[in-house]
Design an enzyme around this catalytic site. Structure first.
Site, short mmCIF file in Angstrom:
data_model
loop_
_atom_site.label_atom_id
_atom_site.label_comp_id
_atom_site.label_asym_id
_atom_site.label_seq_id
_atom_site.Cartn_x
_atom_site.Cartn_y
_atom_site.Cartn_z
N THR A 16 -10.17 -27.24 9.88
CA THR A 16 -8.97 -26.39 9.91
C THR A 16 -7.69 -27.21 9.99
OG1 THR A 16 -10.32 -24.80 11.13
CG2 THR A 16 -7.99 -24.31 10.98
N LYS A 38 -8.90 -23.54 17.98
CA LYS A 38 -8.69 -24.56 16.95
C LYS A 38 -7.55 -24.15 16.02
CE LYS A 38 -10.79 -22.08 13.59
NZ LYS A 38 -10.34 -21.77 12.21
#
Length: 351
Positions: free
Chosen positions: A253, A196
């Site tokens: 994120t 990610k």
């Protein structure tokens, strides 16, 4: 609150290690927060704050800073490994030089080692003798240290080969502000947490270029497809990527100013050089290192990862970010559902 107090060492006195130390101290544990800079640790002990990484946050009683690694591990059975991926082997190598009894090692960093392509749990297994490792547990999920330190509601997941160890770690951390789930898919949890960061870098670049929500939504969605494609090839359960360690961590994120990967990408998108970005951050940007590993893994497993490829060209080959985005948009036609069919088809065939 936990049923009993335990001596726990948190190795890594950065923002994330300190935030997790706060969770454990809130639960009544005796927490030893280790960092290699004696001056930094002295200030933590004197001020009861970690102003360098979590400014303005008062640390709870129960946290004691240590700059001597061996002292920090005295009578400790559980280690929270919160150092950057590139420092893990160095720290473990020091531990095995003096340790005599096994630890449960809970790693909370998110990355893949370039060239070896090892996940962090595999790095621990590779570096540490079996006699010094009771269990290896991974803690991951959408969890910025800044918000955890403010005791804002946060949910994470823990995973291990031995699920009894995962449940024990769940009990160590669980409280009214910090909810912990368990997941038996350690491969998927580690892969989701590591990859990610690549997509967050790309999302930051898109924002730095001045693109809007459409571009970011596309990056998150297609980025998740890339993560699932590679993760499934490596043995992960595809359903893990629809959970906290997958889409949950990816969203936070890619969209938060707390994300150092997003911030680094944002600066790249605005035209700054990589070396200048990294020197100005003051903290490790795991996605830069992980991009190289993910690119190598995509070649190894013959997995199509166009966003990862584009980011690799930006970071390694110094391609202009806008040119990389233009190439992504100009690719040939594909069917969106092919990914899902291929991933689930491969999984069902294996089972």
């Amino acid at each position: 609150m936990v049923k009993h107090s335990e001596k726990i060492a948190v190795l890594g006195a950065g923002s994330w290690g300190t935030a997790l130390a706060m969770v454990l101290a809130d639960n009544g544990h005796d927490v030893r927060l280790w960092g290699q800079n004696p001056d930094h640790i002295q200030r933590i002990n004197e001020e009861k704050k970690n102003e360098k990484y979590l400014p303005g946050i008062l640390l709870p009683d129960g946290i004691q800073g240590y700059s001597d690694l061996e002292d920090s591990l005295d009578s400790v059975k559980t280690i929270i490994l919160a150092v950057p991926t590139k420092a893990i082997r160095e720290v473990l190598n020091k531990i095995k030089g003096f340790a005599h009894s096994p630890f449960t090692i809970v790693h909370v960093s998110k990355g893949i080692e370039p060239d070896t392509h090892l996940r962090i749990s595999e790095m621990i297994e590779d570096e540490m003798p079996e006699s010094l490792v009771e269990d290896i547990v991974v803690l991951s999920g959408p969890s910025h240290a800044e918000e955890v330190s403010l005791r804002h509601p946060t949910t994470v997941t823990v995973s291990a080969v031995n699920m009894e160890a995962a449940k024990r770690v769940q009990d160590l951390f669980m409280n009214q502000n910090f909810r912990v789930y368990t997941n038996p898919d350690i491969v998927g949890v580690e892969i989701g947490g590591a990859l990610k960061n690549i997509i967050a870098l790309a999302a930051g670049i898109a924002d730095g270029l001045g693109y809007g929500d459409n571009a970011k939504a596309a990056l998150i969605t297609r980025g998740l497809a890339e993560i699932a494609r590679l993760g499934t090839k490596m043995g992960a359960n595809p359903l893990t990527f629809s959970g906290l360690a997958g889409i949950g961590d990816l969203i936070v994120t890619c969209t938060s100013v707390h994300s150092r990967n997003w911030r680094a990408g944002n600066m790249l998108g605005k035209g700054k050089k990589l070396e200048d970005v990294l020197s100005s951050m003051g903290m490790v940007v795991e996605g830069v290192r992980t991009t190289k590993a993910a690119y190598q893994l995509s070649q190894k497993y013959d997995v199509n990862m166009p966003i990862t490829d584009a980011l690799y060209n930006i970071l390694v080959n110094e391609e202009n970010p806008k040119d990389a985005v233009d190439r992504l948009m100009a690719r040939g036609k594909t069917n969106e559902m092919d990914d899902l069919v291929n991933i689930l088809g491969e999984r069902l065939t294996e089972e």
